[in-house]
Design a protein around this motif. Structure first.
Motif, short mmCIF file in Angstrom:
data_model
loop_
_atom_site.label_atom_id
_atom_site.label_comp_id
_atom_site.label_asym_id
_atom_site.label_seq_id
_atom_site.Cartn_x
_atom_site.Cartn_y
_atom_site.Cartn_z
N PHE A 19 0.83 -1.20 0.00
CA PHE A 19 0.00 0.00 0.00
C PHE A 19 0.87 1.26 0.00
O PHE A 19 0.60 2.21 -0.76
CB PHE A 19 -0.96 0.01 1.20
CG PHE A 19 -1.98 1.10 1.10
CD1 PHE A 19 -3.16 0.89 0.40
CD2 PHE A 19 -1.77 2.34 1.68
CE1 PHE A 19 -4.10 1.90 0.28
CE2 PHE A 19 -2.71 3.36 1.58
CZ PHE A 19 -3.88 3.14 0.88
N ASP A 96 -5.97 -0.49 2.79
CA ASP A 96 -7.17 -1.12 2.25
C ASP A 96 -7.37 -0.74 0.78
O ASP A 96 -7.38 -1.60 -0.08
CB ASP A 96 -8.41 -0.74 3.08
CG ASP A 96 -9.64 -1.48 2.61
OD1 ASP A 96 -9.78 -2.67 2.95
OD2 ASP A 96 -10.45 -0.86 1.87
N HIS A 97 -7.52 0.57 0.52
CA HIS A 97 -7.74 1.00 -0.86
C HIS A 97 -7.52 2.50 -1.02
O HIS A 97 -7.53 3.24 -0.04
CB HIS A 97 -9.16 0.65 -1.32
CG HIS A 97 -10.21 1.53 -0.70
ND1 HIS A 97 -10.74 1.29 0.54
CD2 HIS A 97 -10.81 2.65 -1.15
CE1 HIS A 97 -11.63 2.23 0.83
NE2 HIS A 97 -11.69 3.07 -0.18
N CYS A 99 -8.61 5.38 -4.44
CA CYS A 99 -9.19 5.50 -5.78
C CYS A 99 -8.80 6.84 -6.37
O CYS A 99 -8.65 7.84 -5.65
CB CYS A 99 -10.72 5.42 -5.72
SG CYS A 99 -11.36 3.91 -4.97
N CYS A 113 -9.71 2.12 -8.85
CA CYS A 113 -9.52 1.79 -7.43
C CYS A 113 -8.47 0.70 -7.29
O CYS A 113 -8.48 -0.29 -8.02
CB CYS A 113 -10.83 1.32 -6.80
SG CYS A 113 -12.00 2.66 -6.57
N HIS A 114 -7.58 0.92 -6.33
CA HIS A 114 -6.54 -0.03 -5.97
C HIS A 114 -6.92 -0.60 -4.60
O HIS A 114 -7.02 0.16 -3.64
CB HIS A 114 -5.18 0.66 -5.81
CG HIS A 114 -4.84 1.65 -6.88
ND1 HIS A 114 -3.91 1.39 -7.84
CD2 HIS A 114 -5.31 2.91 -7.12
CE1 HIS A 114 -3.80 2.44 -8.63
NE2 HIS A 114 -4.64 3.37 -8.22
N HIS A 115 -7.14 -1.90 -4.52
CA HIS A 115 -7.48 -2.55 -3.25
C HIS A 115 -6.35 -3.51 -2.88
O HIS A 115 -5.81 -4.19 -3.76
CB HIS A 115 -8.78 -3.36 -3.37
CG HIS A 115 -10.00 -2.50 -3.48
ND1 HIS A 115 -10.71 -2.08 -2.40
CD2 HIS A 115 -10.60 -1.98 -4.56
CE1 HIS A 115 -11.73 -1.34 -2.80
NE2 HIS A 115 -11.68 -1.26 -4.11
N LYS A 117 -5.27 -6.58 0.11
CA LYS A 117 -5.69 -7.40 1.24
C LYS A 117 -4.68 -8.50 1.46
O LYS A 117 -4.03 -8.98 0.51
CB LYS A 117 -7.10 -7.96 1.04
CG LYS A 117 -7.26 -8.93 -0.10
CD LYS A 117 -8.70 -9.40 -0.20
CE LYS A 117 -8.87 -10.33 -1.40
NZ LYS A 117 -10.25 -10.76 -1.57
N ASP A 136 -6.96 -4.24 -8.94
CA ASP A 136 -7.24 -2.98 -9.61
C ASP A 136 -8.55 -3.11 -10.34
O ASP A 136 -8.79 -4.11 -11.02
CB ASP A 136 -6.15 -2.65 -10.62
CG ASP A 136 -4.86 -2.22 -9.98
OD1 ASP A 136 -4.80 -1.08 -9.51
OD2 ASP A 136 -3.92 -3.03 -9.95
#
Length: 179
Positions: A19, A96-97, A99, A113-115, A117, A136
């Motif tokens: 992240f 987490d994310h 955008c 959005c980039h998530h 986990k 993505d």
């Protein structure tokens, strides 16, 4: 017509590392294919919310919601012209994310959005390996209506797949060099 592109990459690094890497705008040009000669022309960084204690990384830059940047790049190899793209970070949640959305640029609409986990994968020789699944999701629309849809079918969708394939390889390379 809106289109959706989705991509996943598993990386053998903690969520906090992945992240931090992606939320640092300095890494964006490094993740774009070299032929695009991408560069950040302007940036106004909005601070992200306070770091969670567990992910503190001294000296790490993160672009929080409200960050605006202008990037320029070549739209295709050997292009004599550069396109400018104004974008804004619209959403940010540590580890987490986040955008981004296009404010002005080559698309009629762009929301990415980039998530991240945590995900452990099993490798035959090493057993369970903790890591991060990066997902993505890009929702986009091209200008010019039906002609934009034809362009998407002919080359834009292919270029997105190629760009993200390059991005995956480059991410592995750059994160590997940092660890």
């Amino acid at each position: 017509m809106r289109h959706t592109f989705q991509s996943q990459q598993w990386l053998p690094y903690p969520v906090e590392v992945v992240f931090a890497f992606f939320s640092n705008p300095d890494n964006l040009p490094r993740l774009m294919p070299a032929w695009q000669k991408a560069r950040i022309e302007e940036i106004s960084i909005a601070p992200p919310p306070p770091h969670p204690v567990t992910s503190s990384r001294p000296g790490s830059i993160a672009a929080g919601a409200g960050t605006k940047l202008t990037i320029s790049f070549r739209p295709f190899p050997y292009s004599p012209i550069r396109l400018r793209w104004d974008a804004e970070i619209s959403d940010f949640l540590w580890n987490d994310h986040f955008c981004d959305r296009q404010l002005r640029g080559p698309f009629a609409y762009w929301h990415h959005c980039h998530h991240v986990k945590s995900e452990t994968r099993t490798e035959n020789s090493r057993g369970p390996v903790p890591g991060t699944l990066l997902e993505d999701k890009v929702d986009y629309e091209l200008p010019l209506g039906v002609f934009g849809n034809i362009a998407n079918s002919l080359f834009v969708a292919f270029q997105l797949r190629s760009t993200f394939a390059y991005r995956h390889a480059r991410t592995t390379q750059l994160l590997g060099a940092r660890i």
